[in-house]
Design a protein around this motif. Structure first.
Motif, PDB file in Angstrom:
ATOM      1  N   LEU A 120       7.740  -9.295   2.296  1.00 54.57           N
ATOM      2  CA  LEU A 120       6.654  -9.793   3.152  1.00 54.57           C
ATOM      3  C   LEU A 120       5.465  -8.838   3.156  1.00 54.57           C
ATOM      4  N   ALA A 121       5.764  -7.544   3.187  1.00 57.43           N
ATOM      5  CA  ALA A 121       4.695  -6.550   3.380  1.00 57.43           C
ATOM      6  C   ALA A 121       3.799  -6.392   2.154  1.00 57.43           C
ATOM      7  N   LEU A 122       4.376  -6.539   0.953  1.00 55.38           N
ATOM      8  CA  LEU A 122       3.565  -6.291  -0.258  1.00 55.38           C
ATOM      9  C   LEU A 122       2.455  -7.329  -0.439  1.00 55.38           C
ATOM     10  N   PRO A 123       2.781  -8.642  -0.477  1.00 57.25           N
ATOM     11  CA  PRO A 123       1.688  -9.593  -0.696  1.00 57.25           C
ATOM     12  C   PRO A 123       0.689  -9.616   0.466  1.00 57.25           C
ATOM     13  N   ARG A 124       1.128  -9.217   1.674  1.00 53.13           N
ATOM     14  CA  ARG A 124       0.223  -9.223   2.834  1.00 53.13           C
ATOM     15  C   ARG A 124      -0.458  -7.872   3.055  1.00 53.13           C
ATOM     16  N   ARG A 125      -0.195  -6.926   2.160  1.00 55.07           N
ATOM     17  CA  ARG A 125      -0.878  -5.612   2.156  1.00 55.07           C
ATOM     18  C   ARG A 125      -0.721  -4.873   3.485  1.00 55.07           C
ATOM     19  N   LEU A 126       0.427  -5.026   4.097  1.00 55.47           N
ATOM     20  CA  LEU A 126       0.644  -4.502   5.447  1.00 55.47           C
ATOM     21  C   LEU A 126       0.566  -2.973   5.509  1.00 55.47           C
ATOM     22  N   VAL A 127       1.261  -2.303   4.602  1.00 55.28           N
ATOM     23  CA  VAL A 127       1.298  -0.832   4.646  1.00 55.28           C
ATOM     24  C   VAL A 127      -0.051  -0.267   4.192  1.00 55.28           C
ATOM     25  N   GLU A 128      -0.648  -0.934   3.209  1.00 53.26           N
ATOM     26  CA  GLU A 128      -1.980  -0.517   2.746  1.00 53.26           C
ATOM     27  C   GLU A 128      -2.990  -0.627   3.898  1.00 53.26           C
ATOM     28  N   GLY A 129      -2.898  -1.723   4.656  1.00 56.38           N
ATOM     29  CA  GLY A 129      -3.805  -1.926   5.792  1.00 56.38           C
ATOM     30  C   GLY A 129      -3.606  -0.856   6.853  1.00 56.38           C
ATOM     31  N   ASP A 130      -2.365  -0.518   7.119  1.00 54.97           N
ATOM     32  CA  ASP A 130      -2.057   0.536   8.099  1.00 54.97           C
ATOM     33  C   ASP A 130      -2.694   1.858   7.650  1.00 54.97           C
ATOM     34  N   ARG A 131      -2.537   2.168   6.367  1.00 61.05           N
ATOM     35  CA  ARG A 131      -3.112   3.427   5.840  1.00 61.05           C
ATOM     36  C   ARG A 131      -4.633   3.436   5.963  1.00 61.05           C
ATOM     37  N   LEU A 283       2.205   8.140  -6.127  1.00 62.20           N
ATOM     38  CA  LEU A 283       1.805   8.603  -4.793  1.00 62.20           C
ATOM     39  C   LEU A 283       0.393   8.170  -4.399  1.00 62.20           C
ATOM     40  N   GLY A 284      -0.495   8.074  -5.375  1.00 59.27           N
ATOM     41  CA  GLY A 284      -1.881   7.747  -5.042  1.00 59.27           C
ATOM     42  C   GLY A 284      -2.196   6.254  -5.114  1.00 59.27           C
ATOM     43  N   LEU A 285      -1.219   5.442  -5.439  1.00 59.64           N
ATOM     44  CA  LEU A 285      -1.514   4.010  -5.627  1.00 59.64           C
ATOM     45  C   LEU A 285      -1.435   3.259  -4.287  1.00 59.64           C
ATOM     46  N   PRO A 286      -2.502   2.548  -3.908  1.00 62.65           N
ATOM     47  CA  PRO A 286      -2.518   1.887  -2.601  1.00 62.65           C
ATOM     48  C   PRO A 286      -1.563   0.689  -2.504  1.00 62.65           C
ATOM     49  N   ASN A 287      -1.265   0.102  -3.662  1.00 62.39           N
ATOM     50  CA  ASN A 287      -0.460  -1.129  -3.653  1.00 62.39           C
ATOM     51  C   ASN A 287       1.044  -0.846  -3.800  1.00 62.39           C
TER      52      ASN A 287
END
Ligand code: 8YV
Length: 337
Positions: A120-131, A283-287
């Motif tokens: 769920l989190a990957l296609p919705r960019r959840l962790v990227e958005g949090d960062r 480590l540096g990749l946002p996705n």
């Protein structure tokens, strides 16, 4: 009541377990617990295994043929605290008449939950958005702000349709994903129907047809680098990979290169080839989501894993077949132990 006595087996536990489990193990057996919780060196493992009846390792201990050769004549059981046993040379143990057990089943649902969370989190960019938010980059809502992809209707490919693979399929089915899977053997028709799952005898055939790939097979010589540069090329550029199984199943350098080149859209990893270090290029990749091997890290799983370890030790003491015996590849089941 402390029932430890000379007739209790000497049990050595390599890592600190939940307190209630340590207390119960100390009550039941002549248990040696560590004072610290650092992984033991190979020499320390050899020293520890040389004078106990039961050895309780975890995934952070490499129980190779050298360590097993150092076991004393009294060692009867290696009762692993964990389901995967790829860190144990089961064949070497078997040759010496040492039983190996694991803790299957009790961590299935929690590991499947973490897998689904990544799906769920990957296609919705959840962790990227949090960062981005924490970095002060959220400047307010906008119609084109952080668009991801709808999960419902997408195709999930599961590699390894064992307990955890099936638990992932069940969740994915409920979220409206179509389920595809690759496994050594085709699942019974009833299971396929209940999960709406389509079998692919060829992994290559499945890779180009799915939007999310979930790795749920164990690490074996056959699955080492199963996902490599060639197979990554077969995936859709819009697709994601999730791995909550073992790092070795994916060639991590090839995955990092594929992500950097935009050959796939993102990855959710809980396990790594050189644990605890993810490949530096990731480590540096946002996705990319990099969780720290927490698939079964719930109080409930840990407690039930500890209970399984104790049940297996108890069975050995009572001269019953251990319920969670792990056999070396190619051997037939035998009650004699
Ligand atoms: C455990 C795991 O935490 O059980 C497994 O195989 O990968 C983990 O979820 C670990 O193995 C504990 O030893």
């Amino acid at each position: 009541m402390n029932t430890s006595s000379k007739s209790s087996p000497k049990v050595f536990v390599t890592r600190r377990l939940p307190q209630e489990i340590e207390v119960r193990m100390t009550d039941l057996f002549d248990t040696t617990l560590r004072t610290s919780d650092t992984p033991l060196s190979q020499d320390a493992l050899k020293a520890a295994i040389s004078h106990c009846d039961v050895f309780v390792p975890t995934v952070t201990d490499k129980i190779d043929a050298d360590v097993i050769a150092a076991a004393g004549p009294e060692l009867r059981l290696i009762a692993n605290f964990g389901a995967g046993t790829d860190h144990i040379d089961v064949a070497a143990a078997h040759e010496r008449g040492i039983t190996v057990t694991n803790t299957p089943g009790v961590l299935t649902e929690d590991t499947a939950d973490l897998t689904m969370a990544m799906i769920l989190a990957l296609p919705r960019r959840l962790v990227e958005g949090d960062r981005r938010n924490r970095a002060g980059k959220f400047k307010g809502w906008g119609p084109n702000h952080m668009l991801g992809h709808r999960v419902r209707g997408k195709a999930l490919g599961i590699v390894g349709m064992g307990r955890i693979g099936q638990a992932v399929a069940k969740r994915a089915h409920a979220f409206g994903l179509t389920v595809h899977y690759h496994n050594r053997r085709q699942a019974p028709k009833g299971i396929e129907q209940a999960l709406g799952a389509t079998y692919h005898a060829s992994l290559e055939d499945m890779l180009g047809q799915v939007d999310i790939l979930s790795i749920n097979c164990p690490a074996t010589p056959d699955t080492h680098h199963l996902i490599n540069a060639e197979r990554l090329k077969l995936m859709r550029p819009t697709s994601f990979i999730v791995n909550t199984s073992r790092g070795e199943v994916i060639d991590e350098a090839a995955l990092a290169a594929a992500l950097e080149a935009g050959m796939i859209s993102g990855a959710g990893l809980d396990v790594y080839e050189n644990e605890p270090m993810p490949h530096p290029a990731l480590l540096g990749l946002p996705n990319v989501i990099l969780s720290p091997h927490i698939g079964s890290a719930t109080h409930e799983s840990r407690r039930e894993m500890g209970e399984k370890v104790m049940i297996n030790i108890r069975a050995m003491i009572d001269h019953h077949a251990c319920p969670d015996r792990v056999l070396p590849p190619g051997s037939s089941f035998s009650l004699a132990s």
